[in-house]
Design an enzyme around this catalytic site. Structure first.
Site, PDB file in Angstrom:
ATOM      1  N   PRO A 260       0.890  -0.989   0.067  1.00 54.41           N
ATOM      2  CA  PRO A 260       0.143  -0.173   0.082  1.00 54.41           C
ATOM      3  C   PRO A 260       0.912   1.259  -0.049  1.00 54.41           C
ATOM      4  O   PRO A 260       1.456   1.640   0.946  1.00 54.41           O
ATOM      5  CB  PRO A 260      -0.695   0.056   1.281  1.00 54.41           C
ATOM      6  CG  PRO A 260       0.002  -1.259   2.170  1.00 54.41           C
ATOM      7  CD  PRO A 260       0.833  -2.038   1.452  1.00 54.41           C
ATOM      8  N   ASP A 436       5.917   2.193   2.117  1.00 55.47           N
ATOM      9  CA  ASP A 436       4.842   1.033   2.270  1.00 55.47           C
ATOM     10  C   ASP A 436       4.436   1.416   3.713  1.00 55.47           C
ATOM     11  O   ASP A 436       4.860   1.292   4.504  1.00 55.47           O
ATOM     12  CB  ASP A 436       5.673  -0.217   2.162  1.00 55.47           C
ATOM     13  CG  ASP A 436       4.794  -1.445   2.466  1.00 55.47           C
ATOM     14  OD1 ASP A 436       3.669  -1.484   2.731  1.00 55.47           O
ATOM     15  OD2 ASP A 436       5.380  -2.744   2.073  1.00 55.47           O
ATOM     16  N   HIS A 437       3.039   1.409   3.541  1.00 59.14           N
ATOM     17  CA  HIS A 437       2.118   1.790   4.730  1.00 59.14           C
ATOM     18  C   HIS A 437       2.257   0.741   5.512  1.00 59.14           C
ATOM     19  O   HIS A 437       1.657   0.877   6.970  1.00 59.14           O
ATOM     20  CB  HIS A 437       1.078   2.555   4.507  1.00 59.14           C
ATOM     21  CG  HIS A 437       0.549   3.538   5.349  1.00 59.14           C
ATOM     22  ND1 HIS A 437       0.877   3.682   6.531  1.00 59.14           N
ATOM     23  CD2 HIS A 437      -0.625   4.344   5.214  1.00 59.14           C
ATOM     24  CE1 HIS A 437       0.471   4.734   7.119  1.00 59.14           C
ATOM     25  NE2 HIS A 437      -0.501   5.221   6.202  1.00 59.14           N
ATOM     26  N   ARG A 438       2.564  -0.503   5.377  1.00 52.47           N
ATOM     27  CA  ARG A 438       2.422  -1.772   6.349  1.00 52.47           C
ATOM     28  C   ARG A 438       3.655  -1.537   7.088  1.00 52.47           C
ATOM     29  O   ARG A 438       3.562  -1.990   8.441  1.00 52.47           O
ATOM     30  CB  ARG A 438       2.513  -2.931   5.348  1.00 52.47           C
ATOM     31  CG  ARG A 438       1.603  -3.221   4.711  1.00 52.47           C
ATOM     32  CD  ARG A 438       1.670  -4.537   3.779  1.00 52.47           C
ATOM     33  NE  ARG A 438       3.034  -4.273   3.024  1.00 52.47           N
ATOM     34  CZ  ARG A 438       3.505  -5.403   2.224  1.00 52.47           C
ATOM     35  NH1 ARG A 438       2.889  -6.718   2.142  1.00 52.47           N
ATOM     36  NH2 ARG A 438       4.402  -5.053   1.488  1.00 52.47           N
TER      37      ARG A 438
END
Length: 466
Positions: A260, A436-438
Site C-alpha cells: 500500500p 509502504d504503509h504496512r
C-alpha cells in the site's frame, strides 16, 4: 596423438533462479580457439546484460543458438572441442563425447579402438564459480534434453544427435548460406520467408532488414498495392517484451498491487546545499571527484535514516516478519536503453562523501553501458530516483520490490521564496517520498522527509543528527 572430446556448455542460471536469457551477440565463431574464462557471448537476463565466460579451453565446434534467441536455462548453447586430458568442467555436467567416435558413428564406420567407451561419464572436475553445482550421475539412465548423451558403452542415437553440429558444418560447406546478419535472419524466420529467395541490395549482396521487409510486403500485398505499401512503410512497430523491460514491468505491477503506497511531498530551499556543492568542487580534497546534487542528497538520505530506521526495512510475507536492515544498500534508479534498472551501492552507510561520489559515478557509468551485474541489482534496502535530471519537479515513485521507501529528487529551480519575511530568489527542490504503509506510518514517513529537507536546506543540520 592427443585425444579430443566434444563438450557442450549449457546456459547457466546467471542469478536468483532466472529461467531464461537472450543471446545478444557471440564474441566467437566456429573454429575460433578460446581460453578458459574468455568472454564468448553477451546475454541479457531479466535483470541485466551479462558477459558469458568460456568454461573450457579449446576450439569452438558449434554455436547452437543465433543472436536474438531467448534460451531456457540448461539448454546447450555452444560446443567446444577440447583435449581429453586438460579440460575444465563448466558445471551443469555438460555432455562429453569422443569426437572421432561421433564422426565415425555418423559415417557408419567402426569407432577407433573397437570397444572404446563413447559418452562415458567424465571424471569429477573442478567447477567454475557462477555455473551452478556439478551434477552427480549414477548408473541409472535418466531422461535428457535434446542434444545430450546418456552414459552408455557404445554409440547410440543420442550420441549421433551430438554429431548434428558436425553434420551441419559439412552441409554448410556444400550450400552457401545467404549473406545477412543474425537479426535479419531472425526477422525472415518470424515472417516465414526463405532468405534464398530475397535479393540483397547491401554491399556484396548482403541482405538487409529493408530487403526482407520489402520482399515480405511484395509477397503479401496485391500487385496493385505493393508500390503503395513500399511507399508508406510500416504503420506501426512491435517490439517483443523481454529482458530487463519485462522484468521491470512485472516487478512494478507486483509492487503497486502488493504494497500500500503512500506518497508525501516537500519543497525545500536548497540554496545552502548548492553553495556547499560549489565550495566542494573548488576544494583540493575533492579534485577529480564528480559532485552533483544527487551526491549530496544521497548522503542526506543516509543521515536521515539514522532517525527513521523503519524506512530501511522489508515486509516478509512468507514468514510474516518485518526484516529490519542494519545496513544500507542504496539503490539508484537508472534509465538505460534496455529499460529502468535500480542497481545499488552496497554498505553505502559506511561511505564518506568522496567514496559515495566514486560509487555513484561507477554505478551510473556501468548502468549506461549495460554492464550492470545481477548482484548489483539485488539486495537493495532503499532507493533514490533522480527525476530532476529530466526537468521534472515531483512524482509518485513506485517502490522497488522488497523495499519500504523510495525518494524522488526534483529539479533544482530558481523561484521566489520568503526569507526573513522578505521575498527573495532562491534555489528550490521538491522531494517526493513513497513508502509502504504496512511498515511505515504517516508520522515516521513525515519525520524522515522533514529531516531530509532540513539537511538539504541547511547542511549544518547534519551535526545535530550524527
Amino acid at each position: 596423438m592427443t585425444a579430443t572430446m566434444i563438450k557442450e556448455f549449457r546456459l547457466p542460471d546467471l542469478g536468483e533462479g532466472l529461467t531464461e536469457s537472450e543471446i545478444l551477440s557471440w564474441k566467437v565463431a566456429v573454429g575460433d580457439t578460446v581460453t578458459l574464462n574468455q568472454v564468448i557471448a553477451e546475454v541479457e537476463t531479466a535483470k541485466a546484460v551479462v558477459e558469458l565466460p568460456s568454461p573450457f579451453a579449446g576450439t569452438v565446434a558449434a554455436l547452437h543458438e543465433q543472436p536474438g534467441t531467448v534460451v531456457e536455462v540448461g539448454k546447450p548453447i555452444v560446443s567446444f572441442e577440447v583435449d581429453d586430458a586438460g579440460s575444465s568442467n563448466g558445471g551443469g555436467a555438460p555432455a562429453v563425447v569422443d569426437r572421432s567416435a561421433v564422426e565415425a558413428s555418423v559415417k557408419g564406420a567402426p569407432t577407433a579402438g573397437g570397444t572404446e567407451a563413447v559418452g562415458a561419464p567424465a571424471k569429477r572436475e573442478p567447477n567454475l564459480v557462477g555455473y551452478g553445482a556439478v551434477v552427480e550421475h549414477s548408473g541409472r539412465p535418466t531422461r535428457r534434453a535434446r542434444g545430450q548423451v546418456q552414459d552408455v558403452k557404445s554409440v547410440t542415437p543420442e550420441a549421433a544427435a551430438i554429431a548434428e553440429p558436425v553434420v551441419a558444418r559439412q552441409a554448410e560447406a556444400d550450400v552457401e548460406r545467404p549473406r545477412s546478419t543474425p537479426p535479419v535472419r531472425k526477422l525472415a524466420r518470424d515472417l516465414g520467408l526463405d532468405l534464398q529467395l530475397v535479393p540483397g541490395t547491401g554491399p556484396g549482396g548482403l541482405i538487409t532488414r529493408e530487403d526482407v521487409q520489402n520482399f515480405s510486403g511484395a509477397v503479401e500485398a496485391p500487385a496493385e498495392l505493393a508500390p503503395v505499401a513500399a511507399e508508406l512503410g510500416e504503420r506501426e512497430t512491435r517490439t517483443a517484451i523481454k529482458g530487463v523491460r519485462k522484468f521491470t514491468a512485472a516487478a512494478m505491477v507486483q509492487s503497486a498491487f502488493t504494497a500500500p503506497h503512500v506518497t508525501e511531498f516537500l519543497t525545500v530551499d536548497v540554496t545552502a546545499t548548492m553553495e556547499l556543492l560549489a565550495r566542494l568542487k573548488g576544494n583540493r580534497a575533492f579534485e577529480g571527484y564528480k559532485l552533483t546534487p544527487l551526491t549530496i542528497a544521497a548522503k542526506a538520505v543516509l543521515v536521515a535514516l539514522r532517525n527513521s530506521p523503519t524506512l530501511n526495512s522489508r515486509w516478509d510475507e512468507s514468514s510474516q516478519e518485518i526484516v529490519q536492515f542494519n545496513y544500507v544498500n542504496l539503490g539508484i534508479a537508472a534509465a538505460t536503453p534496455r529499460g529502468l534498472t535500480v542497481p545499488n551501492i552496497k554498505d553505502a552507510h559506511r561511505m564518506t562523501l568522496r567514496e559515495l561520489s566514486t560509487a555513484l559515478t561507477e554505478l551510473t557509468d556501468t548502468a549506461r553501458a549495460g554492464k550492470t551485474s545481477p548482484a548489483e541489482l539485488s539486495g537493495g534496502t532503499i532507493s533514490i530516483t533522480n527525476i530532476g535530471v529530466f526537468g521534472i519537479d515531483a512524482g509518485t515513485p513506485i517502490l522497488n520490490p522488497g523495499e519500504a521507501a523510495i525518494v524522488a529528487l526534483g529539479a533544482v529551480r530558481k523561484a521566489p521564496w520568503v526569507v526573513n519575511d522578505e521575498l527573495a530568489v532562491r534555489q528550490v527542490m521538491s522531494l517526493s517520498l513513497s513508502f509502504d504503509h504496512r511498515l511505515v506510518d504517516g508520522e515516521q514517513g513525515s519525520r524522515f522527509l522533514a529531516d531530509l529537507g532540513a539537511i538539504l536546506s541547511d547542511p549544518a543540520m547534519v551535526m545535530t543528527m550524527i
